[in-house]
Every structure is written in structure tokens, then in C-alpha cells.
Design a protein around this motif. Structure first.
Motif, PDB file in Angstrom:
ATOM      1  N   GLN A  69       0.849  -1.199   0.000  1.00  0.00           N
ATOM      2  CA  GLN A  69       0.000   0.000   0.000  1.00  0.00           C
ATOM      3  C   GLN A  69       0.879   1.241   0.000  1.00  0.00           C
ATOM      4  O   GLN A  69       1.931   1.281   0.645  1.00  0.00           O
ATOM      5  CB  GLN A  69      -0.928   0.002   1.210  1.00  0.00           C
ATOM      6  CG  GLN A  69      -1.968  -1.105   1.183  1.00  0.00           C
ATOM      7  CD  GLN A  69      -2.878  -1.063   2.409  1.00  0.00           C
ATOM      8  OE1 GLN A  69      -2.541  -0.429   3.425  1.00  0.00           O
ATOM      9  NE2 GLN A  69      -4.019  -1.728   2.309  1.00  0.00           N
ATOM     10  N   ILE A  70       0.404   2.259  -0.737  1.00  0.00           N
ATOM     11  CA  ILE A  70       1.137   3.515  -0.854  1.00  0.00           C
ATOM     12  C   ILE A  70       0.219   4.662  -0.424  1.00  0.00           C
ATOM     13  O   ILE A  70      -0.864   4.826  -1.016  1.00  0.00           O
ATOM     14  CB  ILE A  70       1.630   3.751  -2.295  1.00  0.00           C
ATOM     15  CG1 ILE A  70       2.554   2.613  -2.740  1.00  0.00           C
ATOM     16  CG2 ILE A  70       2.324   5.103  -2.417  1.00  0.00           C
ATOM     17  CD1 ILE A  70       2.998   2.728  -4.176  1.00  0.00           C
ATOM     18  N   ASP A 130      -1.396   8.003  -0.624  1.00  0.00           N
ATOM     19  CA  ASP A 130      -1.492   8.970  -1.716  1.00  0.00           C
ATOM     20  C   ASP A 130      -2.757   9.784  -1.496  1.00  0.00           C
ATOM     21  O   ASP A 130      -3.866   9.260  -1.553  1.00  0.00           O
ATOM     22  CB  ASP A 130      -1.536   8.256  -3.063  1.00  0.00           C
ATOM     23  CG  ASP A 130      -1.354   9.211  -4.234  1.00  0.00           C
ATOM     24  OD1 ASP A 130      -1.461  10.434  -4.031  1.00  0.00           O
ATOM     25  OD2 ASP A 130      -1.111   8.713  -5.355  1.00  0.00           O
ATOM     26  N   GLU A 154      -3.806  12.209  -3.404  1.00  0.00           N
ATOM     27  CA  GLU A 154      -4.437  12.580  -4.660  1.00  0.00           C
ATOM     28  C   GLU A 154      -5.332  11.471  -5.225  1.00  0.00           C
ATOM     29  O   GLU A 154      -6.178  11.751  -6.072  1.00  0.00           O
ATOM     30  CB  GLU A 154      -3.362  12.955  -5.688  1.00  0.00           C
ATOM     31  CG  GLU A 154      -2.535  14.160  -5.276  1.00  0.00           C
ATOM     32  CD  GLU A 154      -1.482  14.500  -6.310  1.00  0.00           C
ATOM     33  OE1 GLU A 154      -1.378  13.735  -7.310  1.00  0.00           O
ATOM     34  OE2 GLU A 154      -0.770  15.501  -6.126  1.00  0.00           O
ATOM     35  N   LYS A 155      -5.089  10.253  -4.808  1.00  0.00           N
ATOM     36  CA  LYS A 155      -5.843   9.111  -5.321  1.00  0.00           C
ATOM     37  C   LYS A 155      -6.888   8.666  -4.296  1.00  0.00           C
ATOM     38  O   LYS A 155      -6.691   8.785  -3.085  1.00  0.00           O
ATOM     39  CB  LYS A 155      -4.922   7.933  -5.645  1.00  0.00           C
ATOM     40  CG  LYS A 155      -3.851   8.241  -6.683  1.00  0.00           C
ATOM     41  CD  LYS A 155      -4.463   8.403  -8.068  1.00  0.00           C
ATOM     42  CE  LYS A 155      -3.363   8.630  -9.116  1.00  0.00           C
ATOM     43  NZ  LYS A 155      -3.898   8.787 -10.469  1.00  0.00           N
ATOM     44  N   VAL A 199      -2.071   2.054  -8.050  1.00  0.00           N
ATOM     45  CA  VAL A 199      -1.141   3.112  -8.430  1.00  0.00           C
ATOM     46  C   VAL A 199       0.154   2.548  -8.998  1.00  0.00           C
ATOM     47  O   VAL A 199       0.890   3.272  -9.703  1.00  0.00           O
ATOM     48  CB  VAL A 199      -0.837   4.032  -7.224  1.00  0.00           C
ATOM     49  CG1 VAL A 199      -2.082   4.801  -6.812  1.00  0.00           C
ATOM     50  CG2 VAL A 199      -0.287   3.250  -6.049  1.00  0.00           C
ATOM     51  N   SER A 256      -3.311   2.414  -3.301  1.00  0.00           N
ATOM     52  CA  SER A 256      -3.217   3.648  -2.559  1.00  0.00           C
ATOM     53  C   SER A 256      -4.073   3.612  -1.300  1.00  0.00           C
ATOM     54  O   SER A 256      -5.089   2.928  -1.244  1.00  0.00           O
ATOM     55  CB  SER A 256      -3.648   4.818  -3.440  1.00  0.00           C
ATOM     56  OG  SER A 256      -5.029   4.670  -3.778  1.00  0.00           O
ATOM     57  N   GLN A 310      -5.163   6.304   2.360  1.00  0.00           N
ATOM     58  CA  GLN A 310      -5.236   7.700   2.809  1.00  0.00           C
ATOM     59  C   GLN A 310      -3.896   8.114   3.392  1.00  0.00           C
ATOM     60  O   GLN A 310      -3.242   7.353   4.126  1.00  0.00           O
ATOM     61  CB  GLN A 310      -6.339   7.863   3.844  1.00  0.00           C
ATOM     62  CG  GLN A 310      -7.738   7.693   3.277  1.00  0.00           C
ATOM     63  CD  GLN A 310      -8.813   7.888   4.340  1.00  0.00           C
ATOM     64  OE1 GLN A 310      -8.493   8.035   5.525  1.00  0.00           O
ATOM     65  NE2 GLN A 310     -10.053   7.895   3.898  1.00  0.00           N
ATOM     66  N   ALA A 311      -3.515   9.326   3.078  1.00  0.00           N
ATOM     67  CA  ALA A 311      -2.221   9.846   3.571  1.00  0.00           C
ATOM     68  C   ALA A 311      -2.297  10.134   5.059  1.00  0.00           C
ATOM     69  O   ALA A 311      -3.337  10.545   5.567  1.00  0.00           O
ATOM     70  CB  ALA A 311      -1.860  11.099   2.789  1.00  0.00           C
TER      71      ALA A 311
END
Length: 267
Positions: free
Chosen positions: A230-231, A233, A235-236, A242, A264, A266-267
Motif C-alpha cells: 500500500q502507498i 497517496d 491525490e488518489k 497506483v 493507494s 489515505q495519507a
């Protein structure tokens, strides 16, 4: 016994009539006969005679009825020598006809048996031939797919042959050092060959029902994607693919290999 009784009754009736006639001759009139003892006896005898006649008539009637109702036994036909002589040819002809029928049946049975044996042999040959064809079909089912991959193998072989040992040492074919332009040309040709080989491979797979898919930017689908990491992000949208580390492949709409992706969060 019945005939004897009838005869005795007839004799008695005749004697009574004779006596009656004698009495009537002796009596001058019916009145004298009524007052004369002999005439009276004659009158009584006449009454008994009349009764006897009625009895005889009844007995004869019964005898005649019994004769009519009596059934005669069936006549037994006796076989004469002539009839016996005539029956022998008939028996011989019947035996000959039976023998002919048996021969015809034997011929039919032999014919059917021959046909059955031939049919069983044909069925056994068909079973063996079908088994061989099925085995060949299983063995060579991927023949078309293999032929389509041969072009890929040829292109890879040519791409590998374009890079010589001298090129790896930085030398040209005449032994001189490679210039930057020559190295760029060599790498460009190699890259074009790899891209061409990749397109041929994808086309060969597609012809056999295998399709390649890359889910980059799509919503994560656990039936087609395999999340490796998981990343974060911002914006996504969370759950969006991603990163694709391996493309996925499907065979006639069924996923053969899920695409390995990064999703992606949540940041």
C-alpha cells in the motif's frame, strides 16, 4: 323288459275285447246288459280294457320318446390300408418341407453370425482408431500455440545475436573502440527488437485466447488483482491501483494470473 310289458298289456286287452263281444251277443240290449250279471261284468271289463289301452298308449309313447332322446355313439373311423398308403407320401412331403425350412434357417443363422463377427471387428477397429485420435489430440492440442511462439523465439535469437562479444568489450567488428553514436545505434536496435518481440508475443497469446491486462489507475478488484503493498497517496482515492509490478493475463475471460499491484491509501 319294456317290450315284454307292452306285449302282455296288448294280449290282456285283446282277451278283454273278446269277452266283451261275447257278452254283448248274449245280452239282447243295453238294459239287459245292465241288469244281467254277465253283462255287468262285461261292462266292467270294457272299462278296464279302455284303461289298459290308455296304459299301453302311454307306455308306447314313453318308449318312443326314449328312443328319440337316446344319442347314438359316434362312429369310429377305421383306417383302411389304402388310407395308410396315402398318408405315407404326405408324411414324407411334410418331413421334406421341414428339412428345407431347417436348412434355410441354418443358412440365415450362418449369415447373421458372419455379419455379427464383422460388426464386432469394425467396432473394435473404430474403438482403437478413436483412442489413437484422442491420444494424438491430447498430445498435439497446443501445436498451433507452439507454432505462434516460434516467431518470438526467432526474434529473441536475432536480438541476442545482434550483441557480439566485441560489442560487450566496447569494440567494433574491425577491432576499433565503439563510438558513442555506434553504441547508441546498437542499443536502439536491440530495444526495437525487444519491443517487436513483445508485440509478436502478445499477438500470439491473443490468437489463442490469452489477453494481457494492466489495471493501472483502476479500482482494486480482488478477483483480478493481487495487492503486494500500500502507498499513501492523498491525490488518489483509497483502493486505487497506483503501481503495477506484473501485468495480469486471462484465458477466454478467466483470470490465469492476477496482476501484482500496489494500492493507494489515505495519507
Amino acid at each position: 323288459m319294456l317290450r315284454r310289458g307292452v306285449r302282455q298289456a296288448a294280449v290282456t286287452a285283446k282277451l278283454t275285447l273278446v269277452r266283451q263281444r261275447g257278452a254283448l251277443v248274449a245280452a239282447p240290449s243295453l238294459a239287459e246288459a245292465l241288469y244281467c250279471p254277465i253283462a255287468a261284468n262285461s261292462f266292467a271289463c270294457s272299462r278296464s280294457t279302455f284303461a289298459a289301452q290308455q296304459l299301453v298308449g302311454s307306455i308306447q309313447h314313453r318308449a318312443f320318446s326314449s328312443k328319440e332322446t337316446t344319442t347314438t355313439p359316434p362312429e369310429v373311423e377305421t383306417e383302411t390300408p389304402e388310407d395308410a398308403g396315402n398318408s405315407e407320401p404326405e408324411e414324407e412331403s411334410a418331413e421334406a418341407a421341414l428339412q428345407t425350412t431347417l436348412q434355410e434357417k441354418d443358412a440365415m443363422l450362418s449369415d447373421y453370425k458372419d455379419k455379427l463377427v464383422r460388426l464386432l471387428a469394425d467396432m473394435e477397429n473404430l474403438r482403437d482408431r478413436t483412442s489413437r485420435q484422442a491420444e494424438q489430440s491430447r498430445s498435439f492440442a497446443i501445436q498451433g500455440f507452439v507454432k505462434s511462439l516460434l516467431d518470438v523465439a526467432d526474434n529473441l535469437e536475432r536480438a541476442a545475436g545482434s550483441v557480439t562479444d566485441e560489442s560487450l568489450q566496447g569494440l567494433s567488428s574491425d577491432g576499433k573502440p565503439l563510438t558513442a553514436q555506434q553504441c547508441n545505434k546498437l542499443l536502439t536496435g536491440l530495444l526495437e527488437g525487444v519491443h517487436l518481440t513483445d508485440r509478436i508475443l502478445v499477438q500470439a497469446l491473443k490468437q489463442n485466447g490469452v489477453e494481457k491486462f494492466s489495471p493501472l489507475g483502476q479500482k482494486f478488484d480482488p478477483n483480478k488483482h493481487s495487492a503486494l503493498f500500500q502507498i499513501p497517496d492523498a491525490e488518489k482515492e483509497p483502493g486505487t491501483v497506483v503501481v503495477v509490478t506484473k501485468s495480469g493475463y486471462s484465458l477466454n475471460g478467466r483470470v490465469v494470473r492476477a496482476a501484482e499491484v500496489g494500492v493507494s491509501t489515505q495519507a
